[in-house]
Design a protein around this motif. Structure first.
Motif, PDB file in Angstrom:
ATOM      1  N   LYS A   1     -45.498  83.576   7.214  1.00  0.00           N
ATOM      2  CA  LYS A   1     -44.563  83.987   8.280  1.00  0.00           C
ATOM      3  C   LYS A   1     -43.147  84.206   7.768  1.00  0.00           C
ATOM      4  O   LYS A   1     -42.362  84.908   8.393  1.00  0.00           O
ATOM      5  CB  LYS A   1     -44.540  82.915   9.385  1.00  0.00           C
ATOM      6  CG  LYS A   1     -45.893  82.775  10.074  1.00  0.00           C
ATOM      7  CD  LYS A   1     -45.796  81.746  11.203  1.00  0.00           C
ATOM      8  CE  LYS A   1     -47.157  81.211  11.543  1.00  0.00           C
ATOM      9  NZ  LYS A   1     -47.280  79.775  11.322  1.00  0.00           N
ATOM     10  N   GLU A   2     -42.811  83.556   6.661  1.00  0.00           N
ATOM     11  CA  GLU A   2     -41.425  83.700   6.157  1.00  0.00           C
ATOM     12  C   GLU A   2     -41.450  84.115   4.692  1.00  0.00           C
ATOM     13  O   GLU A   2     -40.735  83.566   3.861  1.00  0.00           O
ATOM     14  CB  GLU A   2     -40.689  82.363   6.318  1.00  0.00           C
ATOM     15  CG  GLU A   2     -40.554  81.940   7.770  1.00  0.00           C
ATOM     16  CD  GLU A   2     -40.243  80.457   7.918  1.00  0.00           C
ATOM     17  OE1 GLU A   2     -39.214  80.141   8.529  1.00  0.00           O
ATOM     18  OE2 GLU A   2     -41.016  79.633   7.414  1.00  0.00           O
TER      19      GLU A   2
ATOM     20  N   THR B   1     -46.850  84.382  -2.308  1.00  0.00           N
ATOM     21  CA  THR B   1     -46.856  85.314  -1.165  1.00  0.00           C
ATOM     22  C   THR B   1     -47.542  86.648  -1.471  1.00  0.00           C
ATOM     23  O   THR B   1     -47.289  87.646  -0.812  1.00  0.00           O
ATOM     24  CB  THR B   1     -45.429  85.611  -0.609  1.00  0.00           C
ATOM     25  OG1 THR B   1     -44.778  86.537  -1.485  1.00  0.00           O
ATOM     26  CG2 THR B   1     -44.580  84.372  -0.443  1.00  0.00           C
TER      27      THR B   1
ATOM     28  N   ASP C   1     -42.623  79.126   5.248  1.00  0.00           N
ATOM     29  CA  ASP C   1     -44.049  79.438   5.322  1.00  0.00           C
ATOM     30  C   ASP C   1     -44.346  80.701   4.493  1.00  0.00           C
ATOM     31  O   ASP C   1     -43.671  81.725   4.637  1.00  0.00           O
ATOM     32  CB  ASP C   1     -44.415  79.670   6.795  1.00  0.00           C
ATOM     33  CG  ASP C   1     -45.900  79.830   6.971  1.00  0.00           C
ATOM     34  OD1 ASP C   1     -46.519  78.910   7.507  1.00  0.00           O
ATOM     35  OD2 ASP C   1     -46.454  80.880   6.561  1.00  0.00           O
TER      36      ASP C   1
ATOM     37  N   GLU D   1     -52.286  76.320   5.591  1.00  0.00           N
ATOM     38  CA  GLU D   1     -50.963  76.929   5.406  1.00  0.00           C
ATOM     39  C   GLU D   1     -50.273  76.362   4.176  1.00  0.00           C
ATOM     40  O   GLU D   1     -50.664  75.313   3.655  1.00  0.00           O
ATOM     41  CB  GLU D   1     -50.103  76.737   6.642  1.00  0.00           C
ATOM     42  CG  GLU D   1     -49.952  75.290   7.063  1.00  0.00           C
ATOM     43  CD  GLU D   1     -48.985  75.142   8.222  1.00  0.00           C
ATOM     44  OE1 GLU D   1     -48.940  76.026   9.085  1.00  0.00           O
ATOM     45  OE2 GLU D   1     -48.262  74.130   8.219  1.00  0.00           O
TER      46      GLU D   1
ATOM     47  N   ARG E   1     -46.181  75.983   2.427  1.00  0.00           N
ATOM     48  CA  ARG E   1     -44.731  76.183   2.532  1.00  0.00           C
ATOM     49  C   ARG E   1     -44.137  76.007   1.141  1.00  0.00           C
ATOM     50  O   ARG E   1     -44.529  75.106   0.402  1.00  0.00           O
ATOM     51  CB  ARG E   1     -44.103  75.152   3.479  1.00  0.00           C
ATOM     52  CG  ARG E   1     -44.669  75.201   4.884  1.00  0.00           C
ATOM     53  CD  ARG E   1     -44.022  74.169   5.778  1.00  0.00           C
ATOM     54  NE  ARG E   1     -42.723  74.611   6.255  1.00  0.00           N
ATOM     55  CZ  ARG E   1     -42.553  75.472   7.253  1.00  0.00           C
ATOM     56  NH1 ARG E   1     -43.596  75.954   7.893  1.00  0.00           N
ATOM     57  NH2 ARG E   1     -41.346  75.836   7.623  1.00  0.00           N
TER      58      ARG E   1
END
Ligand SMILES: Nc1ncnc2c1ncn2[C@@H]1O[C@H](COP(=O)(O)OP(=O)(O)OP(=O)(O)O)[C@@H](O)[C@H]1O
Length: 344
Positions: A78-79, A60, A75, A68, A70
């Motif tokens: 987004k997360e 991140t 994600d 994308e 995860r």
């Protein structure tokens, strides 16, 4: 089916550098892979292949331009906070520690930063210091600036373990370390995976990759060129193995003996033939589909005929490094670095 703890789909990343002469580097050109729970997955690649960029996206620290990813089900864009709570990241062994603080003090500082309550933290610190073997080396009470690289790497891993992460992301975790420290780190990585943690590592060290990985991907020019277990990779790239024979006998007879072998297996002899201190050594290539027995029989019978003693017959499997060299094409430019790093 095991749970996917890391899922990257079609990751793309471009960097733009240079103010006057704008240069676009496509660091990742559609990278997809999955790492399952409890697996050790290695990313192998020459310099500039995109390994660190992938690590930074999974950690991140960098957003992809496309695709994308995860991690632990969340994600990475987004997360990102959910991801951060669940991962342990080791980017560079020397980064981010306080030089004047000891190993234990550094861990205390970071543990508090991660929100671990003080009482719990103290016992956790002792636990992780034991796991990485830092107490035995006297690194727990040494200021960071006085530590050897091996101690610093162990401390780096100890810091990662403080949070008890589900997923570990380790960029070149043993780079430049002494053999004992590298072995300890590999041991810890294996133990963590056996406890159900998922490990993603990048490495230049093919021997290491072969020792620790459940699966590996070879990344070249921002794309995954090949992926599989070390055995699968070897079989896919090399459809033959070499049989190495060592026979002992008289020097004069050795010439005749070997000319017989050569006339039988002319285009299958690989590497050179040597005759040293009465021992003749040569290699014959055997395809994976054909049985090796007829070749072994032939050489053994010939040896008997020439009064030679067969000392050894062994199958030489290609190494992961052979696969890497074959897949990543010419590695001349990187050779010094690759070679230097596997010689640990
Ligand atoms: N911040 C940046 N700005 C410009 N280009 C970058 C940046 N970061 C990486 N790159 C380029 O992206 C490509 C991939 O770099 P990356 O660091 O991911 O490779 P790597 O496989 O980790 O290599 P190494 O083994 O040398 O660390 C390289 O061409 C690199 O020069």
């Amino acid at each position: 089916m095991a749970e996917a703890m890391i899922e990257a789909s079609n990751l793309v990343k471009r960097f733009v550098s240079g103010r006057i002469r704008r240069r676009v580097v496509e660091a990742l050109r559609g990278v997809s892979f999955r790492v399952y729970k409890g697996e050790i997955y290695s990313f192998l690649g020459p310099n500039g292949a995109g390994k660190t960029t992938t690590v930074r996206i999974l950690a991140t620290l960098l957003d992809p331009d496309g695709g994308e990813a995860r991690v632990a089900g969340f994600d990475v864009v987004k997360e990102r906070w959910e991801v951060r709570r669940r991962i342990g990241v080791m980017l560079s062994v020397e980064r981010g520690f306080y030089w004047k603080l000891t190993g234990r003090e550094n861990l205390y500082y970071f543990g508090r930063l991660y929100g671990i309550p003080s009482r719990e933290l103290k016992s956790r610190i002792e636990e992780v210091l034991d796991i990485v073997g830092l107490k035995d080396l006297g690194g727990a009470d040494k200021p960071f600036e006085e530590m050897s690289l091996g101690m610093k790497a162990r401390l780096g891993l100890a810091r990662v373990l403080l949070k008890d992460p589900e997923v570990l992301i380790l960029d070149e975790p043993t780079l430049g370390l002494d053999p004992a420290s590298a072995r300890t780190i590999r041991g810890v990585i294996k133990r963590l995976a056996s406890e159900g943690r998922t490990i993603f590592i990048t490495t230049h060290n093919m021997v290491e990759a072969e020792l620790v990985s459940d699966r590996a991907a070879i990344i070249v020019g921002g794309r995954i060129a090949m992926e599989g277990t070390p055995d699968e990779l070897k079989k896919r790239v090399f459809n033959s193995v070499n049989l190495e024979f060592k026979v002992r006998g008289d020097g004069q007879a050795a010439k005749k003996f070997f000319s017989k072998v050569r006339s039988e297996y002319a285009n299958r002899l690989v590497g050179g033939v040597t005759f040293s201190e009465g021992v003749l050594t040569f290699r014959i290539s055997v395809s994976r589909e054909e049985p090796a027995e007829p070749i072994i029989d032939y050489v053994t019978r010939l040896a008997y005929q020439y009064k030679f003693k067969v000392l050894e017959i062994k199958a030489l499997e290609p190494s992961l490094e052979d696969v890497f060299v074959a897949v990543s094409g010419s590695v001349d430019a990187q050779q010094g670095r690759v070679r230097g790093r596997i010689a640990r």
